[in-house]
Structure formats: structure tokens, C-alpha cells
Design a protein around this motif. Structure first.
Motif, short mmCIF file in Angstrom:
data_model
loop_
_atom_site.label_atom_id
_atom_site.label_comp_id
_atom_site.label_asym_id
_atom_site.label_seq_id
_atom_site.Cartn_x
_atom_site.Cartn_y
_atom_site.Cartn_z
N LEU A 200 -39.56 -42.83 -23.82
CA LEU A 200 -38.94 -42.16 -24.96
C LEU A 200 -39.85 -41.11 -25.57
O LEU A 200 -39.42 -40.00 -25.89
N THR A 201 -41.13 -41.45 -25.72
CA THR A 201 -42.06 -40.56 -26.45
C THR A 201 -42.87 -39.64 -25.55
O THR A 201 -43.43 -38.66 -26.03
N LYS A 202 -42.99 -39.99 -24.26
CA LYS A 202 -43.90 -39.32 -23.33
C LYS A 202 -45.36 -39.55 -23.73
O LYS A 202 -46.25 -38.77 -23.38
N GLY A 203 -45.59 -40.62 -24.48
CA GLY A 203 -46.95 -40.96 -24.90
C GLY A 203 -47.32 -40.31 -26.22
O GLY A 203 -46.59 -39.48 -26.75
N TRP A 204 -48.47 -40.73 -26.75
CA TRP A 204 -48.97 -40.11 -27.99
C TRP A 204 -49.69 -38.82 -27.63
O TRP A 204 -50.72 -38.83 -26.99
N ARG A 205 -49.14 -37.70 -28.06
CA ARG A 205 -49.67 -36.41 -27.64
C ARG A 205 -50.75 -35.90 -28.60
O ARG A 205 -50.71 -36.16 -29.80
N LYS A 417 -43.38 -36.84 -35.02
CA LYS A 417 -42.49 -37.96 -34.71
C LYS A 417 -42.39 -38.85 -35.95
O LYS A 417 -43.38 -39.06 -36.65
N ILE A 418 -41.18 -39.33 -36.21
CA ILE A 418 -40.98 -40.27 -37.32
C ILE A 418 -40.22 -41.49 -36.79
O ILE A 418 -39.12 -41.36 -36.25
N PHE A 419 -40.85 -42.66 -36.94
CA PHE A 419 -40.26 -43.93 -36.53
C PHE A 419 -39.94 -44.77 -37.75
O PHE A 419 -40.59 -44.65 -38.79
N PHE A 420 -38.97 -45.68 -37.59
CA PHE A 420 -38.73 -46.72 -38.59
C PHE A 420 -38.71 -48.06 -37.88
O PHE A 420 -38.06 -48.22 -36.83
N LEU A 421 -39.45 -49.00 -38.46
CA LEU A 421 -39.52 -50.35 -37.91
C LEU A 421 -38.66 -51.26 -38.78
O LEU A 421 -38.81 -51.29 -40.00
N SER A 422 -37.75 -52.00 -38.17
CA SER A 422 -36.89 -52.93 -38.93
C SER A 422 -36.86 -54.28 -38.21
O SER A 422 -36.96 -54.34 -36.98
N GLN A 446 -36.50 -41.31 -35.10
CA GLN A 446 -35.47 -40.47 -35.72
C GLN A 446 -35.86 -38.99 -35.76
O GLN A 446 -35.01 -38.14 -36.02
N LYS A 447 -37.12 -38.69 -35.52
CA LYS A 447 -37.52 -37.29 -35.36
C LYS A 447 -38.50 -37.22 -34.21
O LYS A 447 -39.45 -37.99 -34.15
N ASN A 448 -38.26 -36.28 -33.31
CA ASN A 448 -39.16 -36.07 -32.18
C ASN A 448 -39.20 -34.57 -31.91
O ASN A 448 -38.30 -34.02 -31.29
#
Length: 477
Positions: A200-205, A417-422, A446-448
Motif C-alpha cells: 500500500l505505502t511502497k515503504g517509508w520514503r 501520508k496520514i493514517f488513522f488507527l482504530s 486516508q492521504k498518500n
């Protein structure tokens, strides 16, 4: 004019501008140099006169320059027509490209500014009261960094130049894959340790600022520690700033993750004086305890060898994080793979005089700038707004959005990138949660900025602070 700085490049550039009847040379130079960048006052005045002529849409000629300098009562100060004759007839000035001359002028101007700033810092340190040394040093560092940032101004590029940059980046990317002993797999950044998340992310860039938001006690600290551990166990150094937990508490969570031993199991052993991470001395009492001690011993040896750096200081300032991160990156024998901060709203920025939202804005931009400067991805945990917390009362929990981030305006803009953990059982009572230590957790991207969005599902073991991938939602906008 400085007696110690060679101004040959200044004269050569002036001659180059005068030699170009189209006026394009001056138009190329103006965005890159100001008159103050010239060290020779004569060249300063001439270059400013050239800029003035350009704004008046007049041709850049010696005659027009003499006319405007005379009107400004500066012709005698530059040495009159004789000075123009002197530089025009000097064949030694026609060496090197225009870009080389621009670069030399800019570098010398920045050197002078840099030295002047250092002298000013020394003077202030000796003559003014310093009530907060950390604040003073942070301001000094910011001022010096601003000078060095000015050196990185780049010209406008055409598509051929950009195309070559892209190809060069792809070649370097392939080199990195080969160095790691594997074929390219689409993961262009630091691997997260979770294959589905990497897809999904292609890794931490590099240079990215990544935000992870969640309600309190969902497990965002445990999640970021899992990410750090996943990278560190591949012998890639990582740095963690904790503004909420102490080093021992952080370490015990990582140790539980390594050993898969719940904290209460680790606490159940009777440890004796003289124990070290290399050799635990304990009273086994049972065969089961002997096994636990053996697992713990191996876990501690692995733990002690991990390239994880921890800074745990409540009330840490933005300038402290910036300074310490640079120091660790500069001193590390291997490049730092990831920096994580827990969490944004606990960072203080006392030099900023605005509202709390303005302070978050300043911090957000500062962390994004730090990621770019260090060429390292930075993960920042974030609180949610009060409105999001109110919506969570009485089983009214809803899916989180970017506007739920506290101080969301700047964070939304600056983050890559913006993630939300639930967590599925978040609404359950402590007793209900205690009966089942395994929780279903969703990580929603939710943002990439550099790709698509989606969701990854985990099983979260609260007892061992560990996460396991269970599902991957391929949906994207």
C-alpha cells in the motif's frame, strides 16, 4: 569591499551581462542573485543599476549604465567610465561559465553572512543574559540553518533536465535494491515489516512526514514501536522521541514484542542481584519459569543489539528534537532509517507567540523541514480534536477523517501520508477487554501524496504489544 575575497567572478558576470544584447543573461541571473550578494561595492551599484534598467525596459549597455549611475550620484563611486574599460579589457575574466560565476558569488556572499552571524552569536553570548541556554542555542541553530538553506536555491528546469533526474533516481533506486541483495519489488522506501502495508505505502520514503492519528489508548504507541522494531531487527538504525513514556517503559514493550512474553509473566520471575542483560540470575521455582528465563535471556541479548536510539524527555521543544536528530544522524555509522515522535501535541515551541493552532502549524512545518533536511522519513503520532472525542462517547464512534486531527489545517497540508488507527473493541469495558487480549485493529491510509489509499487490518495482542497482519483492503480513491 572585503580585502580577503576575490571578486573576479563579479566582474566576469557583469561583463557577461553587458555582452548579451538580448538581455536574457540578466533575466537568468536576477532570480539567483541580489545586489547585496556582491562583495565589491562598485559591482553592487552596477548590478543594481542593471536591475533598475531592466525594470524600466531599457537596454543593458554601458551608456545606459553610466547615465543611471550618474543620476543616482554613484558614477564616481564606481570609478567612472574607466572602471568599465578596465573590466571589459581584462581577458582573465572570460574563463568559467556564467553559472560558475553565479555560484561563486553566491557562495562567497553566504560565507560572509555566515561569518558575520557567528560573530554576532559570540557577541550576544558574551554580552546578553541567557536565561534558557537550550532556547538560545536553538535560535542560533535556526539562524545558521536559514543561511545554509539559501545556498540550495535551484534554477527553473525544463523537462529534459527533469527526465534525467528521474532516470538518475531510478538507477540509484536499483542500486539500493542490489545492495540489499534482492530484486526491485516496488517498495521504494524503508520496508515497514508488514508485506501488505508495503504494497500500500511502497515503504517509508525518504523526506516524508507520516502522521498516525488515533483516539487515546487505541495502541498507536505500541504500533509505532512495532514499526521501529521491524526496521531495527534488519540492522537499520531508528530513532524514537517519546514525550510521554520513560525509556524503561518503552524498552519493556519492545522486549515483550521480541519474546512474546506478557509483561505480567516477565514480572512473575524472582530476579536476583547481579543480573545483567547478558546473564539473568533468578530463582526458577519451576520448569515453566526456567523456560521463561531462557526466552527472556535470548530476548534481552537481541534487544541489547538493536540499533534503536531513544530520547524520552517530557516537555521536549521542537528545537531540541531538531538538534538531537541531526546529532544522531551525523554520528550514526549507518544511515538512520526512520524517526518516530510520540506525539506532536506534546512538543513545545516556546519561541512562537501565537495560538495553540499556530504552534501546531509551526511544529508541523518544522518536522516536515527536518525530514527533508535529514533525508529520512519521520512518523509523528497525533492527538485528535475534541470534537472527535465527543463523537466517540456513548457508542457513537465513527470513522475518523483528516479534519479530526488536532490543529488539522497545517498537518493535512504538510503530511505526505496520514493514517488513522482504530480498534474494534474500543467501546468495550476494561473487564470485557481483559477477557480477550487480542483486538482487531484497522490502519486506514486516508492521504498518500505519492500513491493510493486503502486499509490494512491487524490482530493486536495487548499483552505483548505486537501486531500481526490479517487482511488488506485494496480499495483506493
Amino acid at each position: 569591499m572585503s580585502d580577503t575575497i576575490d571578486t573576479t567572478s563579479e566582474k566576469a558576470l557583469i561583463v557577461s551581462i553587458l555582452s548579451d544584447e538580448t538581455g536574457n543573461t540578466l533575466l537568468d541571473v536576477i532570480p539567483q542573485l541580489s545586489a547585496n550578494d556582491f562583495q565589491d561595492e562598485r559591482n553592487q551599484m552596477i548590478y543594481q543599476a542593471m536591475i533598475d534598467l531592466s525594470s524600466l525596459h531599457k537596454e543593458i549597455t554601458v551608456v545606459n549604465l553610466i547615465d543611471i549611475l550618474e543620476n543616482k550620484h554613484q558614477l564616481d563611486l564606481v570609478g567612472g567610465e574607466a572602471y568599465f574599460d578596465e573590466i571589459s579589457s581584462n581577458n582573465n575574466l572570460f574563463t568559467g561559465s556564467i553559472n560558475d560565476n553565479i555560484s561563486n558569488i553566491k557562495d562567497k556572499a553566504l560565507l560572509v553572512t555566515f561569518v558575520q552571524k557567528l560573530k554576532s552569536i559570540v557577541y550576544d553570548s558574551q554580552t546578553k543574559p541567557i536565561t534558557d541556554p537550550s532556547d538560545f542555542m536553538g535560535k542560533c541553530e535556526e539562524e545558521i540553518l536559514q543561511i545554509t538553506h539559501n545556498r540550495r536555491n535551484t534554477p527553473v528546469l525544463d523537462m529534459q533536465a527533469v527526465a534525467n533526474m528521474i532516470v538518475n533516481d531510478l538507477v540509484k533506486q536499483t542500486d539500493r535494491f542490489i545492495k540489499k541483495g534482492k530484486n526491485p519489488n516496488g517498495v521504494t522506501g524503508i520496508e515497514t515489516g508488514f508485506e501488505s502495508l508495503d504494497r500500500l505505502t511502497k515503504g517509508w520514503r525518504e523526506q516524508e512526514m507520516i502522521i498516525i492519528g488515533a483516539r487515546p489508548s487505541v495502541g498507536k504507541t505500541a504500533f509505532v514501536l512495532q514499526l521501529l522494531y521491524n526496521i531495527a531487527k534488519r540492522d537499520v538504525p531508528v530513532l524514537f522521541f517519546s514525550l510521554e513514556m520513560d525509556e524503561a517503559s518503552i524498552g519493556r514493550r519492545i522486549l515483550s514484542n521480541i519474546t512474546q512474553l506478557p509483561s505480567e509473566v516477565i514480572d512473575s520471575i524472582a530476579y536476583k542481584h547481579g543480573s545483567t542483560y547478558q546473564h539473568i540470575i533468578a530463582d526458577p521455582n519451576s520448569v515453566e519459569n526456567t523456560k521463561i528465563i531462557s526466552v527472556l535471556q535470548q530476548g534481552l541479548l537481541e534487544f541489547a543489539g538493536l540499533p534503536i536510539f531513544i530520547d524520552a524527555n517530557p516537555g521536549t521543544k521542537l528545537m531540541d528534537i531538531t538538534s538531537k536528530a541531526k546529532k544522531v544522524c551525523n554520528s550514526s555509522t549507518k544511515p538512520i532509517g526512520l524517526i518516530a515522535i510520540d506525539y506532536m501535541q506534546l512538543i513545545s515551541c516556546p519561541t512562537y507567540g501565537g495560538s495553540s493552532v499556530d504552534e501546531v502549524t509551526n511544529i508541523s512545518k518544522g518536522l516536515k523541514q527536518l525530514a527533508r533536511e535529514l533525508n529520512v522519513p519521520i512518523i509523528v503520532l497525533s492527538q485528535l480534536s475534541r470534537a472527535a472525542e465527543k463523537d466517540n462517547i456513548g457508542n457513537k464512534s465513527r470513522e475518523l477523517t483528516m479534519s479530526d486531527l488536532r490543529g488539522s489545517g497545517s498537518i493535512e497540508q504538510d503530511a505526505d501520508k496520514i493514517f488513522f488507527l482504530s480498534r474494534e473493541d474500543y467501546q468495550k469495558t476494561d473487564e470485557e477487554q481483559a477477557n480477550n487480549p487480542i483486538s482487531h485493529v484497522s490502519l486506514s491510509l486516508q492521504k498518500n501524496r505519492n500513491g493510493r489509499i486503502g486499509k490494512v487490518d491487524f490482530q493486536f495482542n495487548k499483552e505483548t504489544s505486537s501486531f500481526i497482519i490479517t487482511d488488506f483492503d485494496h480499495s483506493a480513491e
